[in-house]
Design a protein around this motif. Structure first.
Motif, PDB file in Angstrom:
ATOM      1  N   SER A  92      -9.764  -3.091  -1.722  1.00  0.00           N
ATOM      2  CA  SER A  92     -11.055  -2.840  -2.344  1.00  0.00           C
ATOM      3  C   SER A  92     -10.937  -2.761  -3.864  1.00  0.00           C
ATOM      4  CB  SER A  92     -11.649  -1.542  -1.791  1.00  0.00           C
ATOM      5  OG  SER A  92     -12.920  -1.297  -2.338  1.00  0.00           O
ATOM      6  N   ASP A  93      -9.901  -2.063  -4.344  1.00  0.00           N
ATOM      7  CA  ASP A  93      -9.684  -1.969  -5.793  1.00  0.00           C
ATOM      8  C   ASP A  93      -9.381  -3.342  -6.393  1.00  0.00           C
ATOM      9  OD1 ASP A  93     -10.083   0.721  -5.592  1.00  0.00           O
ATOM     10  OD2 ASP A  93      -7.959   1.265  -5.713  1.00  0.00           O
ATOM     11  N   LYS A 153      -1.542   4.099  -1.715  1.00  0.00           N
ATOM     12  CA  LYS A 153      -2.949   3.967  -1.309  1.00  0.00           C
ATOM     13  C   LYS A 153      -3.016   3.386   0.092  1.00  0.00           C
ATOM     14  CE  LYS A 153      -4.790   2.898  -5.929  1.00  0.00           C
ATOM     15  NZ  LYS A 153      -5.567   1.897  -6.714  1.00  0.00           N
ATOM     16  N   SER A 170       0.832  -1.204   0.000  1.00  0.00           N
ATOM     17  CA  SER A 170       0.000   0.000   0.000  1.00  0.00           C
ATOM     18  C   SER A 170       0.869   1.258   0.000  1.00  0.00           C
ATOM     19  CB  SER A 170      -0.942  -0.001   1.208  1.00  0.00           C
ATOM     20  OG  SER A 170      -0.220   0.078   2.423  1.00  0.00           O
ATOM     21  N   SER A 202      -8.186   0.601   0.732  1.00  0.00           N
ATOM     22  CA  SER A 202      -8.441   1.042  -0.644  1.00  0.00           C
ATOM     23  C   SER A 202      -7.777   0.113  -1.648  1.00  0.00           C
ATOM     24  CB  SER A 202      -7.919   2.471  -0.822  1.00  0.00           C
ATOM     25  OG  SER A 202      -8.072   2.902  -2.161  1.00  0.00           O
TER      26      SER A 202
END
Length: 315
Positions: A135-136, A128, A123, A132
């Motif tokens: 989730s992506d 990010k 991340s 997130s």
């Protein structure tokens, strides 16, 4: 454990086997899923046979090749590193002479911790937040799954229903991913333990003596933890519902192990032929109803004692 020398041929074989399985995981569909279960085995095998340093070389070189084949720092790479970690940690734990409970628990905990650490690192590299990023990733995989449905000729109304529910599915999946990662760590560790014992025995390599695994049963207090998690689902508080469903997913995995132990015990007692056992185990893996039935067997074993082992025996 006694060890042989670690010739470069053994190390090359370990790397080659790991990459071959890795290629199957990402190039094949259904078969690829089952191949992911055995991806940790080469590292585990050579960790036990040759020692720590050769296993580190095999895992490290394999990871570098995997990264090159994937072509980017992605969650897919984290998934593969997670599997290699399970193989290495199991090999480390085999030397400690622990019980099967402690071996599985420590292996799964180490693998889960590695996933969390890897996710944080990824991340940061991606710029990010961890949630997130996940989730992506889930959203992209759901999109690819929907596209496969379209290409397979599924009914248009079914595809439309799935497409209309993608956001709700993504929302739910992201919130149960912690328990899915924990349950996956337990399942992969358990599968590798079972397969590796047979592999090592065939190669006459010493393995830990865990006793008759088909007499294993979970600690009795876990039943009340499962009941408590189920009760959380009835409360009108979303955070408690999320905790409850995550807890149930992990505990259902534990009761699946106990249910399979019961089935294995009964197969052995009734002297079922190996071919028939293979067919029945395959059906359990493919049929959701049978899977739930096995979990139910494990859960109610505390009261029914299907194997008549006695209330306080833990094999």
């Amino acid at each position: 454990m006694p060890r042989t020398m670690a010739p470069s041929r053994d190390i090359a074989t370990g790397i080659g086997a790991t990459i071959l399985i890795f290629a199957a995981v990402f190039r094949l569909t259904i078969i690829g899923f089952f191949c992911s279960i055995i991806l940790p085995l080469p590292v585990l095998f050579y960790r036990v046979k040759l020692g720590r340093k050769p296993a580190v070389i095999i895992a490290g070189v394999s990871a570098a090749i995997m990264a090159a084949m994937i072509g980017t720092v992605a969650v897919d790479l984290l998934f593969c590193l997670w599997l290699l970690m399970i193989g290495f940690v199991l090999g480390e734990l085999y030397e400690k002479g622990l019980s099967v409970d402690q071996t599985l628990l420590r292996s799964a905990a180490a693998a889960f911790g590695a996933v969390v650490a890897g996710l944080l690192i990824f991340s940061l590299l991606a710029g990010k937040g961890p949630v997130s990023l996940v989730s992506d990733y889930v959203a992209e995989n759901l999109r690819l799954t929907l596209e496969l449905y379209r290409q397979s000729g599924a009914a248009l109304e079914i595809v439309d229903q799935i497409e209309g529910s993608l956001e709700q599915i993504r929302f739910a999946l992201v919130r149960v991913l912690p328990s899915m990662a924990a349950a996956g760590s337990l399942l992969i560790s358990w599968a590798c333990l079972l397969v590796s014992r047979s592999l090592f025995q065939a190669r006459k390599i010493p393995v830990p003596e865990f006793g008759p695994l088909n007499q294993w049963r979970s600690p009795e207090p876990l039943v009340w933890a499962a009941i408590g998690c189920g009760a959380m689902l009835l409360l009108p508080v979303t955070p408690l519902k999320i905790i409850g469903i995550n807890g149930l997913i992990v505990l259902m995995t534990v009761y699946f192990f106990q249910g399979i132990a019961i089935v294995s015990f009964l197969f052995e007692k009734k002297k079922f032929p190996r071919a028939l056992r293979f067919i029945l185990y395959s059906l359990i893996g493919l049929q959701q109803f049978l899977l739930l039935l096995i979990i139910g067997l494990g859960f109610f074993d505390m009261w029914v004692d299907f194997r008549k082992l006695g209330a306080h025996q833990n094999g």
